[in-house]
Design a protein around this motif. Sequence first.
Motif, mmCIF file in Angstrom:
data_model
loop_
_atom_site.group_PDB
_atom_site.id
_atom_site.type_symbol
_atom_site.label_atom_id
_atom_site.label_comp_id
_atom_site.label_asym_id
_atom_site.label_seq_id
_atom_site.Cartn_x
_atom_site.Cartn_y
_atom_site.Cartn_z
ATOM 1 N N THR A 158 0.708 -1.204 -0.081
ATOM 2 C CA THR A 158 0.134 -0.208 -0.201
ATOM 3 C C THR A 158 0.844 0.943 0.055
ATOM 4 N N GLU A 159 2.084 1.266 -0.517
ATOM 5 C CA GLU A 159 2.877 2.597 -0.564
ATOM 6 C C GLU A 159 2.304 3.170 -1.517
ATOM 7 N N VAL A 160 1.257 3.461 -2.773
ATOM 8 C CA VAL A 160 1.429 4.386 -3.813
ATOM 9 C C VAL A 160 0.062 4.762 -3.285
ATOM 10 N N GLN A 161 -0.905 6.121 -3.024
ATOM 11 C CA GLN A 161 -2.165 6.468 -2.815
ATOM 12 C C GLN A 161 -2.457 6.220 -4.062
ATOM 13 N N THR A 162 -3.883 6.147 -3.397
ATOM 14 C CA THR A 162 -4.469 5.471 -4.697
ATOM 15 C C THR A 162 -6.152 6.638 -4.914
ATOM 16 N N ARG A 163 -6.637 6.513 -5.936
ATOM 17 C CA ARG A 163 -7.603 7.283 -6.062
ATOM 18 C C ARG A 163 -9.218 7.448 -4.653
ATOM 19 N N GLU A 164 -8.985 5.579 -4.295
ATOM 20 C CA GLU A 164 -9.640 5.593 -2.968
ATOM 21 C C GLU A 164 -9.598 5.839 -2.068
ATOM 22 N N ASP A 165 -7.428 6.091 -1.930
ATOM 23 C CA ASP A 165 -7.337 6.656 -0.478
ATOM 24 C C ASP A 165 -7.906 8.134 -0.697
ATOM 25 N N ARG A 166 -7.233 8.871 -2.023
ATOM 26 C CA ARG A 166 -7.553 10.161 -1.560
ATOM 27 C C ARG A 166 -9.351 10.783 -1.280
ATOM 28 N N PHE A 167 -10.122 9.805 -1.866
ATOM 29 C CA PHE A 167 -11.399 10.176 -1.884
ATOM 30 C C PHE A 167 -11.528 9.741 0.266
ATOM 31 N N ILE A 168 -10.826 8.643 0.467
ATOM 32 C CA ILE A 168 -11.381 8.379 1.914
ATOM 33 C C ILE A 168 -10.716 9.659 2.704
ATOM 34 N N GLU A 169 -9.524 10.442 2.713
ATOM 35 C CA GLU A 169 -9.150 11.528 2.782
ATOM 36 C C GLU A 169 -9.996 11.913 3.464
ATOM 37 N N SER A 170 -10.383 12.557 2.256
ATOM 38 C CA SER A 170 -11.414 13.372 1.942
ATOM 39 C C SER A 170 -12.080 13.400 2.736
ATOM 40 N N CYS A 171 -13.486 12.250 2.826
ATOM 41 C CA CYS A 171 -14.692 12.631 3.226
ATOM 42 C C CYS A 171 -14.750 12.374 4.148
ATOM 43 N N LYS A 172 -13.257 12.290 4.949
ATOM 44 C CA LYS A 172 -13.605 12.107 6.564
ATOM 45 C C LYS A 172 -13.147 14.048 7.636
ATOM 46 N N GLU A 173 -12.590 14.345 5.815
ATOM 47 C CA GLU A 173 -12.410 15.709 6.157
ATOM 48 C C GLU A 173 -13.419 16.448 6.854
ATOM 49 N N LYS A 174 -14.248 16.016 5.074
ATOM 50 C CA LYS A 174 -15.443 17.189 4.810
ATOM 51 C C LYS A 174 -16.572 16.128 6.041
ATOM 52 N N TYR A 175 -16.350 15.249 6.031
ATOM 53 C CA TYR A 175 -17.918 14.762 7.266
ATOM 54 C C TYR A 175 -17.102 14.457 8.425
ATOM 55 N N PRO A 176 -16.766 14.333 9.842
ATOM 56 C CA PRO A 176 -15.648 14.072 10.396
ATOM 57 C C PRO A 176 -16.908 13.290 11.261
ATOM 58 N N ALA A 177 -18.298 13.595 11.535
ATOM 59 C CA ALA A 177 -19.655 13.179 12.313
ATOM 60 C C ALA A 177 -20.040 11.673 12.343
ATOM 61 N N HIS A 178 -19.607 11.097 11.108
ATOM 62 C CA HIS A 178 -20.536 9.760 10.040
ATOM 63 C C HIS A 178 -19.657 8.946 11.249
ATOM 64 N N ILE A 179 -20.284 7.733 11.188
ATOM 65 C CA ILE A 179 -19.538 6.771 11.584
ATOM 66 C C ILE A 179 -19.401 5.916 9.661
ATOM 67 N N TYR A 180 -17.671 5.578 10.336
ATOM 68 C CA TYR A 180 -17.073 4.591 9.669
ATOM 69 C C TYR A 180 -16.860 3.497 9.179
ATOM 70 N N ARG A 181 -17.209 2.302 8.471
ATOM 71 C CA ARG A 181 -17.391 1.367 8.491
ATOM 72 C C ARG A 181 -16.280 0.678 7.371
ATOM 73 N N LYS A 182 -15.876 -0.515 7.223
ATOM 74 C CA LYS A 182 -15.357 -1.206 5.550
ATOM 75 C C LYS A 182 -16.073 -2.242 5.403
ATOM 76 N N SER A 183 -15.789 -1.772 3.701
ATOM 77 C CA SER A 183 -16.312 -2.539 2.973
ATOM 78 C C SER A 183 -15.373 -3.537 2.456
ATOM 79 N N ALA A 184 -13.829 -3.829 3.244
ATOM 80 C CA ALA A 184 -13.638 -5.202 2.333
ATOM 81 C C ALA A 184 -14.122 -6.540 3.037
ATOM 82 N N PRO A 185 -14.736 -6.268 4.148
ATOM 83 C CA PRO A 185 -15.050 -7.756 4.752
ATOM 84 C C PRO A 185 -15.888 -8.741 4.292
#
Length: 430
Positions: free
Chosen positions: A143-170
């Motif tokens: 995971t050394e390279v930052q992906t488009r998904e990674d950038r979205f995750i950073e932006s989303c958490k910054e803009k919407y800090p009050a939401h509950i965050y879950r993982k889709s991976a499982p």
Amino acid sequence: MKYDRIPSKLFIANRSKFIQDMQPNSLAVFNSNDIYPISADSTMPFQQHRDIFYLSGVDQEESILVLFPDAKDEKHREVLFLRETNEHIAVWEGEKLTKEAAFEVSGIKTVYWLSQFDTIFKTLMAEAESIYLNTNEHLRANTEVQTREDRFIESCKEKYPAHIYRKSAPIMHKIRSVKERTELELMLHACSITEKGIRRILPFIKPGVYEYEIEAELIHEFVRNRSRGFAYTPIIASGKNACVLHYIDNNNICNDGDVILLDVGAEYANYASDLSRSFPVNGRYTQRQKEVYNAVLRVKKFAETLLVPGTVLAEYHKEVGLFMEKELIQLGLIDQTDVKNQNPDWPAYKKYFMHGTSHYIGLDTHDVGPWNEPMKAGMVFTCEPGIYIQEEGLGIRIEDDLVVQETGAPVNLMATIPIEADEIEDLMNS
């Protein structure tokens, strides 16, 4: 795309499976991959993120899928955002998906241009209590390279800090591990292309041929059969090179008396095949080479009997290791003293068989799936034992792709590809 269009019913079914595991009043977001730069204006060929492809069939950069089954507005329960196409893009880059074409591919009725994402997403987030983010949690992921998904995750958490965050991976690991019939048909097609490549090179392999010439023959056959090419970087390892598990230089000459180990597979419609075979360069195995080859083949046939519902991978690998131990003793590579004095964390057989026997395969060559749960029907695994004898310059690996069945033996998607030593010799000398 080179491949035939996949019926949208597959992606409709896949989204339904994901949605069933979502918490109430939650939405999930999936981003496409970037086109990765090399230098100047050069880029690597685009490959779609497997999760957004699995859920939508969209095989295009700058795409976003949003799933919000509890959205008040029904049209926002499944939404695609695509890069807006125009005449300029069509001339310089080629045709991109229109809204109508995206519906035909995915079965998703609501399609917006990417420029509308921030506005619409803000409205949806105002309704949602939680959001599923698509982090890469494959055990072997780099995971050394930052992906488009990674950038979205950073932006989303910054803009919407009050939401509950879950993982889709499982959820994705669970549902992607059990294949639909259409997926199995696509994987079988990828395997059939691989077979064409193998049958092409059997009469081509001779002393004096370079490993890269064999690679060239394979890529020719794969692409002419509507594959994008290799599902992973090919291993074409002659002689002592076969004892390097991830040898990918493919730049040495194939010498008389050597065995050449090929670990290659074609992709088709983003689905992978993964094959290993070990061929005598001169068309005939020596007695010793055939002994080792047949020992590996016996281990493989034993391992296949364990690929049934209820088997847990950790225990499976131990059982295969014990069977391999007996074969290595018979070959004179280890003895009972080695076994008696072995380190339980690194058994004696690991000197000559140091990797695992099976992994999930599907949209990724090393596909996602639960590693600590029993096997289920519809899961697809490689089966790839090997023996690597550095002091003899001999490496043998034999691998096929197998589908776990409700009852009985697994179905081998590569059953028609030559595997018995005598059959290989006959084909190479016909």
